[in-house]
Design a protein around this motif. Structure first.
Motif, PDB file in Angstrom:
ATOM      1  N   PHE A 304      34.763 111.802 181.393  1.00 59.58           N
ATOM      2  CA  PHE A 304      33.709 110.785 181.409  1.00 59.58           C
ATOM      3  C   PHE A 304      32.422 111.298 182.083  1.00 59.58           C
ATOM      4  O   PHE A 304      31.447 110.575 182.191  1.00 59.58           O
ATOM      5  CB  PHE A 304      34.227 109.538 182.140  1.00 59.58           C
ATOM      6  CG  PHE A 304      33.491 108.272 181.804  1.00 59.58           C
ATOM      7  CD1 PHE A 304      33.493 107.773 180.514  1.00 59.58           C
ATOM      8  CD2 PHE A 304      32.785 107.585 182.785  1.00 59.58           C
ATOM      9  CE1 PHE A 304      32.815 106.598 180.205  1.00 59.58           C
ATOM     10  CE2 PHE A 304      32.102 106.408 182.477  1.00 59.58           C
ATOM     11  CZ  PHE A 304      32.130 105.922 181.181  1.00 59.58           C
ATOM     12  N   LEU A 306      31.966 112.413 185.302  1.00 59.64           N
ATOM     13  CA  LEU A 306      31.700 112.069 186.702  1.00 59.64           C
ATOM     14  C   LEU A 306      31.681 113.287 187.614  1.00 59.64           C
ATOM     15  O   LEU A 306      31.211 113.215 188.736  1.00 59.64           O
ATOM     16  CB  LEU A 306      32.761 111.079 187.215  1.00 59.64           C
ATOM     17  CG  LEU A 306      32.813 109.738 186.497  1.00 59.64           C
ATOM     18  CD1 LEU A 306      33.807 108.813 187.170  1.00 59.64           C
ATOM     19  CD2 LEU A 306      31.444 109.082 186.479  1.00 59.64           C
ATOM     20  N   PRO A 327      27.605 108.847 183.387  1.00 61.14           N
ATOM     21  CA  PRO A 327      28.309 107.876 182.561  1.00 61.14           C
ATOM     22  C   PRO A 327      27.479 107.380 181.380  1.00 61.14           C
ATOM     23  O   PRO A 327      28.024 107.168 180.299  1.00 61.14           O
ATOM     24  CB  PRO A 327      28.615 106.745 183.535  1.00 61.14           C
ATOM     25  CG  PRO A 327      28.712 107.404 184.859  1.00 61.14           C
ATOM     26  CD  PRO A 327      27.719 108.529 184.815  1.00 61.14           C
ATOM     27  N   LEU A 337      35.604 104.202 180.020  1.00 61.25           N
ATOM     28  CA  LEU A 337      36.613 104.467 181.049  1.00 61.25           C
ATOM     29  C   LEU A 337      36.954 103.181 181.789  1.00 61.25           C
ATOM     30  O   LEU A 337      36.098 102.571 182.410  1.00 61.25           O
ATOM     31  CB  LEU A 337      36.091 105.505 182.044  1.00 61.25           C
ATOM     32  CG  LEU A 337      36.946 105.734 183.300  1.00 61.25           C
ATOM     33  CD1 LEU A 337      38.276 106.372 182.949  1.00 61.25           C
ATOM     34  CD2 LEU A 337      36.208 106.599 184.312  1.00 61.25           C
TER      35      LEU A 337
END
Lengths: 506, 324
Positions: A304, A306, A327, A337
């Motif tokens: 995702f 991060l 994101p 997510l």
């Protein structure tokens, strides 16, 4: 030694415990068994003084007691090893173990030598070869769990509650723990052992108590029951959700992960993810199982975007390589997510259902740059209906809903972005069985509609119930892959045990 | 259910009720309080605080704080005054640039925005806690004010500029118009736009907001920039009213501003509160100040009373949020 009668505990929207009874004897290990959300941790938190507002009575050595805080429970001789690690990262092992009960010298200053010696003794006993002045932040998760155990052993507790003490340790460390439990039994201490791992319970426990949906379903002697009977009592019914046959259409590759690697944030030469390779097809549900600290959550977070600064490797969606560093980019690429901790990362608890559901798509809910109340309400109503979210209205604050309904809000928020790939981290953690099966049905329905889905879970039944394909992680590596037909609990668990320990045993 | 609803309503209007009681009390105790000239006077005095506090509200809603507003106000006022009075001279090129009132004012506001953006940048880029980042800016901006003014007031700024702080338009003082316009804009932003919703969401749960794809850092920088710009507007009003940029203008204004925000019911931990609440908070402080002066209370006691009011407001707020 301890008797609890008719314990009832309510949370907003849920009855976590419903007239539960429990008897614990000195010199015996009592296994507390139940699925996630059955109420085990809640019951233990009441016994150890964490929750103070409950109904029912607790008798400690035949006296009615009511603990107003954990300290009072400690003073009565009740110690708890929490499932979540409650250590302070930047203090040393010694400082953590003696926190709140420091030893003083005759001058009233800290007696560091004495505390250090005592800590060393405890670590020796637990066979943890780390210096007492090591900071906890530098320990591995399994080592931290052992420090938690040391902390409980320090108090001269007569009742020791172990809440999933082996969730992060395996093999030889578990053997050490079992040795210590035997010693404690000889010293006539009462032990409550909470665990999912049934084979452990059969080795170590004398009595059992089964909780289901907050009720005590059965109790008795461990020797009078076998594993299958226990499972039946735990589950109470067959898990209804059956994965549909893998559809023939599931051949189109949606997500490809190539050589994904993630560095540890503090220890630069350590890798949390090591050369991960796998793919997810359209309409496919891939389950990922791993023990605590295996890197499951980090895998989803890295996909995702991060941890962009610390990760390497290629992520392709529909064949296109993506460079995702935040994101917003992941969402634009069609990823969503649902995080593990919905209160911390999933919801703005103080805001209403509508705002939470609309948060990801506010840009589409405007008319000429001005938020449209009507559009937001329409979206909210749509998902309240589709996901059967139980709420008086869209204006209700998220914190007043039950865990299951909160989780549905998080799902709604992400479905609104029309994702191609759904990353679900522990999608049913801490929610009741009914909501759980609803969420399973939803996951399967979404896959049928063509979404690719990754379900990360520490619950084997969950993985087995929904997955088309199961991947197993240990120490940051993918160690095995099974089709849903091949996968069994045994095979998966075996693959989940970290190599280092596994090889030593061989 | 009904009872709870009534209590909710009561809570929402608690500062309005407090303000009303304060006004009733003062009009009984002093015959000067309710006079038209006194009321306009109060409004004019609080308009500076309303400008600053509106920006502060947006910042506090994201769970941040801006301690630098007083110094930024002084620096921006001084820059505007300096440019108006002497322009910029570049002797080497034999160049002189003069400034109109509009040009000088815009330069002041631009400076404020830049300083605010700098606050936001250090907070988001280097993860400096807002308290520390803006504390540093408080000192730095005050230092630059002293450097720019060489420690002396810059006075004699011309009638056009004075209109800003002392003029009247349609029977209402100009500063009141300005602060009202700012409040209307801020209310619009907080209730009707995406930015506003993001501000509340970030204050409510920053981690969940980030995971939802909100560009948290960008929103924070915008919010601190607005805060700096509005402090600069406050600086223009103060400078214009006094016809002079004082090097020590705005000292401790950040405290009055935070007080207005807090009394207005905005939670310092973010996510909860409103611009209109802050306006009420500023009104309460302004009316209280005015009343204490009218009643000839010593300035020393005024400070004590103000402090206690702030404390009371926060205690009531805490008690309320516990009931949630």
């Amino acid at each position: 030694m301890l008797t609890a009668e008719n314990i009832t505990k309510r949370f907003p929207g849920v009855v976590a415990l419903d007239n539960v009874n429990l008897t614990l004897d000195a010199g015996k290990v009592t296994a507390l068994i139940g699925e996630n959300g059955a109420g085990k941790s809640t019951l233990m938190k009441i016994l150890s003084g964490v929750y103070v507002d409950y109904e029912g009575q607790i008798f400690w050595k035949d006296n009615l007691v009511k603990f107003n805080n954990p300290k009072e429970a400690q003073q009565h001789g009740i110690a708890i090893i929490h499932q979540e690690l409650n250590l302070i990262p930047y203090l040393t092992i010694t400082e953590n173990i003696f926190l709140g009960r420091e030893m003083l010298s005759q001058y009233g200053t800290l007696d560091k030598n004495k505390m250090r010696r005592k800590t060393q003794e405890l670590l020796d006993r637990l066979k943890l070869k780390v210096a007492p002045e090591t900071r906890v932040v530098n320990l591995k998760v399994g080592q931290q769990q052992i420090v938690e155990i040391a902390k409980a052993l320090l108090t001269e507790a007569e009742l020791i509650i172990m809440d999933e003490p082996t969730s992060a340790i395996t093999g030889s460390e578990v053997e050490v723990l079992f040795g210590i439990i035997e010693e404690l039994k000889v010293e006539n201490k009462a032990i409550v052992y909470v665990s999912h791992k049934l084979d452990e319970l059969f080795r170590i426990a004398d009595h059992f108590v089964v909780l289901r949906d907050g009720k005590s379903v059965d109790s008795g002697k461990m020797q009078d029951i076998d594993q299958d009977q226990l499972i039946t009592k735990m589950v109470g019914r067959k898990i209804e959700v059956m994965r549909k046959k893998l559809s023939q259409g599931a051949t189109e590759v949606l997500l490809q992960i190539e050589n994904l690697t993630l560095q540890h944030a503090l220890r630069k030469n350590e890798r949390i993810l090591k050369d991960i390779n796998f793919e997810v097809r359209r309409g496919e549900i891939v389950g990922i199982f791993g023990l605590m600290g295996a890197g499951r959550t980090e895998l989803l977070e890295t996909i995702f975007g991060l941890h962009a600064a610390r990760s390497q490797g290629t992520i392709r969606v529909e064949g296109k390589a993506l460079s995702i560093s935040k994101p917003a980019q992941a969402i634009a690429a069609g990823l969503a997510l649902v995080p593990e901790d919905r209160k911390k990362d999933g919801l703005v608890l103080g805001m209403d259902v509508k705002t939470n559901i609309c948060l990801t798509t506010l840009a589409e809910l405007e008319i000429m740059g001005i938020s449209s109340e009507n559009k937001e309400l329409a979206l909210t109503e749509k998902y309240i209906g589709e996901l059967k979210i139980k709420t008086p209205s869209g204006k209700q604050q998220a914190k007043n809903l039950s865990g299951g309904n909160q989780q549905k809000i998080v799902l709604a928020k992400w479905l609104a972005t029309k994702p191609k790939l759904l990353l679900l981290d522990e999608p049913t953690r801490g929610i009741d069985i009914h909501a759980k099966s609803e969420i399973y049905k939803l996951i399967i329905q979404l896959a049928d509609n063509g979404l690719g889905i990754i379900v990360v879970s520490s619950e084997l039944p969950e993985i087995l119930a929904v997955s088309d394909r199961v991947l197993v992680m240990a120490e940051g590596e993918l160690t095995a892959e099974f089709t849903s037909a091949e996968a069994t609990e045994d095979l998966i668990l075996k693959a989940a045990i970290p190599h280092s320990i596994y090889e030593k045993q061989l | 259910m009904n009872l709870a609803l009534d209590k909710d309503k009561l809570l929402r209007f608690q500062s309005l009720i407090a303000l009303f009681l304060l006004c009733v009390g003062l009009s009984i105790l002093s015959d000067k309080f309710l006079s038209v000239s006194n009321l306009w006077n109060v409004m004019r005095q609080i308009s500076v605080n309303i400008c600053i506090s509106t920006g502060m509200t947006l910042i506090v809603l994201t769970a941040g704080i801006d301690l630098s507003v007083g110094s930024v106000l002084a620096l921006c006022g001084a820059i505007t005054a300096g440019l108006l009075k002497s322009g910029i001279e570049i002797p080497s090129d034999n160049l002189y640039i003069g400034f109109t009132v509009l040009g000088a004012s815009l330069a002041g506001i631009l400076t404020g925005s830049a300083l605010g953006a700098l606050n936001g940048w250090t907070i988001t880029k280097f993860k400096v806690p807002p308290f520390v980042a803006t504390l540093a800016m408080l000192t730095v901006a005050r230092g630059f004010t002293m450097l720019w003014t060489k420690g002396f007031p810059i006075s004699g700024l011309g009638d056009t500029f004075l209109f800003l702080g002392t003029g009247w338009f349609l029977g209402v003082p100009v500063p009141v118009w300005i602060s009202a316009l700012i409040v209307v804009l801020a209310v619009f932003i907080t209730t009707k736009t995406r930015l506003g919703k993001y501000i509340y969401a970030i204050g409510g749960n920053e981690s969940a907001s980030r995971l939802s794809g909100i560009q948290v850092n960008r929103v924070k920088i915008i919010v601190y920039t607005i805060g700096g710009a509005l402090a600069a507007v406050g600086g223009l009003l103060v400078t214009s009213r006094l016809d002079s940029a004082q090097p020590n203008a705005g000292v401790s204004y950040e405290l009055d501003s935070i007080a207005a925000v807090v009394i207005g019911g905005t939670s310092l931990s973010g996510g909860r509160g409103s611009v209109l609440g802050t306006v009420q908070g500023a009104l309460i402080i302004g009316v209280l100040n005015n009343g204490l002066v009218l009643l000839n209370v010593s300035p020393f006691w005024q400070q004590v009373v103000k402090g206690l009011v702030i404390l009371l407001a926060v205690i009531i707020d805490k008690a309320n949020s516990k009931n949630d």
